[in-house]
Design an enzyme around this catalytic site. Structure first.
Site, PDB file in Angstrom:
ATOM      1  N   ALA A   1       0.841  -1.199   0.000  1.00  0.00           N
ATOM      2  CA  ALA A   1       0.000   0.000   0.000  1.00  0.00           C
ATOM      3  C   ALA A   1       0.871   1.242   0.000  1.00  0.00           C
ATOM      4  O   ALA A   1       1.389   1.663   1.045  1.00  0.00           O
ATOM      5  CB  ALA A   1      -0.925  -0.007   1.222  1.00  0.00           C
TER       6      ALA A   1
ATOM      7  N   SER B   1       0.282   3.982  -2.962  1.00  0.00           N
ATOM      8  CA  SER B   1      -0.400   5.075  -3.658  1.00  0.00           C
ATOM      9  C   SER B   1      -1.493   5.714  -2.801  1.00  0.00           C
ATOM     10  O   SER B   1      -2.129   5.045  -1.979  1.00  0.00           O
ATOM     11  CB  SER B   1      -1.027   4.561  -4.960  1.00  0.00           C
ATOM     12  OG  SER B   1      -0.041   4.127  -5.858  1.00  0.00           O
ATOM     13  N   GLU B   2      -1.683   7.008  -3.024  1.00  0.00           N
ATOM     14  CA  GLU B   2      -2.780   7.746  -2.409  1.00  0.00           C
ATOM     15  C   GLU B   2      -3.520   8.509  -3.495  1.00  0.00           C
ATOM     16  O   GLU B   2      -2.982   8.724  -4.592  1.00  0.00           O
ATOM     17  CB  GLU B   2      -2.253   8.699  -1.332  1.00  0.00           C
ATOM     18  CG  GLU B   2      -1.573   7.980  -0.183  1.00  0.00           C
ATOM     19  CD  GLU B   2      -1.070   8.929   0.901  1.00  0.00           C
ATOM     20  OE1 GLU B   2      -1.376  10.142   0.811  1.00  0.00           O
ATOM     21  OE2 GLU B   2      -0.377   8.456   1.825  1.00  0.00           O
TER      22      GLU B   2
ATOM     23  N   SER C   1       2.351   8.732  -8.305  1.00  0.00           N
ATOM     24  CA  SER C   1       3.768   8.593  -8.623  1.00  0.00           C
ATOM     25  C   SER C   1       4.643   9.476  -7.739  1.00  0.00           C
ATOM     26  O   SER C   1       5.832   9.209  -7.567  1.00  0.00           O
ATOM     27  CB  SER C   1       3.993   8.941 -10.097  1.00  0.00           C
ATOM     28  OG  SER C   1       3.285   8.055 -10.933  1.00  0.00           O
TER      29      SER C   1
ATOM     30  N   GLN D   1      -8.045  -5.113 -34.322  1.00  0.00           N
ATOM     31  CA  GLN D   1      -8.301  -4.608 -35.671  1.00  0.00           C
ATOM     32  C   GLN D   1      -8.396  -5.751 -36.683  1.00  0.00           C
ATOM     33  O   GLN D   1      -9.276  -5.755 -37.563  1.00  0.00           O
ATOM     34  CB  GLN D   1      -7.197  -3.637 -36.069  1.00  0.00           C
ATOM     35  CG  GLN D   1      -7.493  -2.831 -37.322  1.00  0.00           C
ATOM     36  CD  GLN D   1      -8.531  -1.739 -37.071  1.00  0.00           C
ATOM     37  OE1 GLN D   1      -8.891  -1.478 -35.927  1.00  0.00           O
ATOM     38  NE2 GLN D   1      -9.023  -1.142 -38.143  1.00  0.00           N
TER      39      GLN D   1
ATOM     40  N   GLU E   1       3.113   0.617 -11.365  1.00  0.00           N
ATOM     41  CA  GLU E   1       4.507   0.833 -11.008  1.00  0.00           C
ATOM     42  C   GLU E   1       5.103   2.064 -11.693  1.00  0.00           C
ATOM     43  O   GLU E   1       6.277   2.084 -12.062  1.00  0.00           O
ATOM     44  CB  GLU E   1       5.354  -0.413 -11.352  1.00  0.00           C
ATOM     45  CG  GLU E   1       5.441  -1.409 -10.215  1.00  0.00           C
ATOM     46  CD  GLU E   1       4.221  -2.338 -10.178  1.00  0.00           C
ATOM     47  OE1 GLU E   1       3.076  -1.837 -10.209  1.00  0.00           O
ATOM     48  OE2 GLU E   1       4.417  -3.544 -10.100  1.00  0.00           O
TER      49      GLU E   1
END
Length: 419
Positions: A144, A146-147, A152, A354, A381
């Site tokens: 844990a 990220s906020e 980043s 495609q 990441e």
């Protein structure tokens, strides 16, 4: 008739054997690819869409199966399988698993990522408490970091763990945490105040059942177990600290640097699956009295795909080789591998859609699933923009100037001068 003993075992698509034969790899790496491929063929029913209950339930079943097969044993040094946890092995395993099934790769990768801080920085007591279960797949971990307002930009995080004589009081929240809904323990990077910016961050181990921990599930484009975490005055003992106080930023950066190349490897697995599906479809699809593969535009598109696959594979292999040599410069190669492989994979999957035409847009079809699954890897990441900044910051300006200046005084040949 070929006997059972001599019949060749089906081989799952994945790493190019020609790449495995390069000096980057050892024979044991090819053996690992065969082991993981065999496991995928035996367990593919685990992640078939019709067999899925929820991503949470499926992910835990896959994790237990990986542990039972010994494919997570490298997370516990006492198993004697530490060599299976080198970066080359992890990249190859992720490539095979991503080719086979998104949730299979997801289960192994998040377990390895979240266990790495404990493996590399944990006390003997912390390692004894968690690593055997993580290696067996019976315990699950999540990382844990990220906020909502500090993705980043790790140094900008605001979640706090206020120290006192008895431990810490954790308050705040984390966003977009993989496996947060199913994990038994979280490795949380929080501000403990030893210094300004990144100097004031520490890593803490937080059991999921600790009072004050609240999980808010998040539904993603590609179904995966994600959630936001909320910490409402969570009390933690002093021995929850992982590593040294104020050492959380180096731990976080080390984990991200090591695992970026593995994201590139997973992207390569998705891309190879898309490329194989596109080539198979082009060969079988009848059109204009021939096959789709006969068209020059199709062949050109598939040629571009092949070039991108080879370039991505070489960048990932080089990054993993540099890291396994304990080369302090490997982060730049990890970023390059992650950037190119994920961007190229997005293009390859798009080509697959495609070439399938309308059939590639059908909900639940392989091209449509790959299209949803690949997109997030350009964000995980560190987004592609972050990787470009890292690579630009690692450019060797002095070497470039010195090399350029060697020829600065050499006059141009007269015949090359132009008015």
């Amino acid at each position: 008739m070929t006997s059972t003993a001599t019949r060749a075992r089906p081989r799952l698509g994945g790493p190019d054997p020609a790449i495995l034969a390069l000096p980057f790899f050892e024979p044991r790496h090819a053996e690992l690819v065969e082991r993981v491929s065999g496991w995928c063929l035996e367990h593919r029913a685990l992640w078939r869409p019709a067999a899925q209950a929820t991503p949470d339930q499926t992910g835990r079943r896959i994790l237990r199966a990986l542990g039972a097969a010994g494919l997570l044993a490298f997370l516990d040094p006492d198993t004697g399988r530490a060599r299976d946890g080198d970066l080359r092995s992890l990249c190859l395993a992720r490539e095979v698993l991503a080719y086979a099934g998104d949730l299979a790769d997801f289960a192994l990768s998040i377990q390895a990522l979240a266990a790495t801080p404990i493996l590399r920085h944990g006390t003997p007591a912390q390692r004894r408490a968690y690593l055997p279960g993580l290696a067996a797949g019976t315990t699950q971990a999540a990382f844990a970091i990220s906020e909502a307002d500090a993705g980043s930009d790790v140094a900008a995080m605001t979640t706090t763990a206020v120290p006192d004589p008895d431990g810490y009081t954790l308050t705040g929240g984390k966003a977009w945490i993989a496996c947060a809904t199913t994990a038994d323990v979280y490795c949380v990077i929080a501000r403990t105040g030893e210094g300004a910016g990144p100097l004031g961050l520490s890593a803490l181990l937080v059991p999921a059942d600790t009072p004050g921990v609240r999980v808010e599930p998040v539904a993603l484009t590609a179904p995966r177990p994600f959630a936001h975490l909320h910490f409402d005055g969570v009390r933690l003992p002093a021995d929850a600290l992982l590593g040294r106080a104020g050492g959380g930023f180096p731990i976080a950066m080390e984990v991200l640097d090591r695992f970026r190349m593995t994201v590139g490897a997973a992207a390569l697995g998705f891309a190879r699956r898309a490329a194989d599906a596109a080539l198979t479809h082009a060969r079988r699809r009848r059109i204009y009295g021939g096959r789709l593969l006969d068209l020059a535009t199709t062949r050109a598109a598939l040629a571009d795909v092949e070039v991108k696959l080879n370039a991505a594979a070489l960048l990932v292999a080089r990054a993993a080789w540099e890291a396994d040599r304990d080369n302090g410069r490997y982060p730049r190669y990890s970023s390059a591998a992650k950037l190119y492989a994920t961007e190229a994979a997005q293009e390859i999957v798009d080509t697959c859609v495609q070439l399938h035409g309308a059939a590639g847009l059908v909900s639940g079809s392989l091209p449509e699933r790959l299209y949803r699954q690949i997109r997030s890897l350009r964000v995980y990441e560190g987004a592609s923009e972050v990787q470009r900044a890292i690579i630009a910051g690692s450019l060797d300006v002095r070497r470039a100037e010195q090399s350029h200046d060697q020829y600065a005084d050499v006059p141009e040949p007269l015949e090359d001068r132009r008015c």
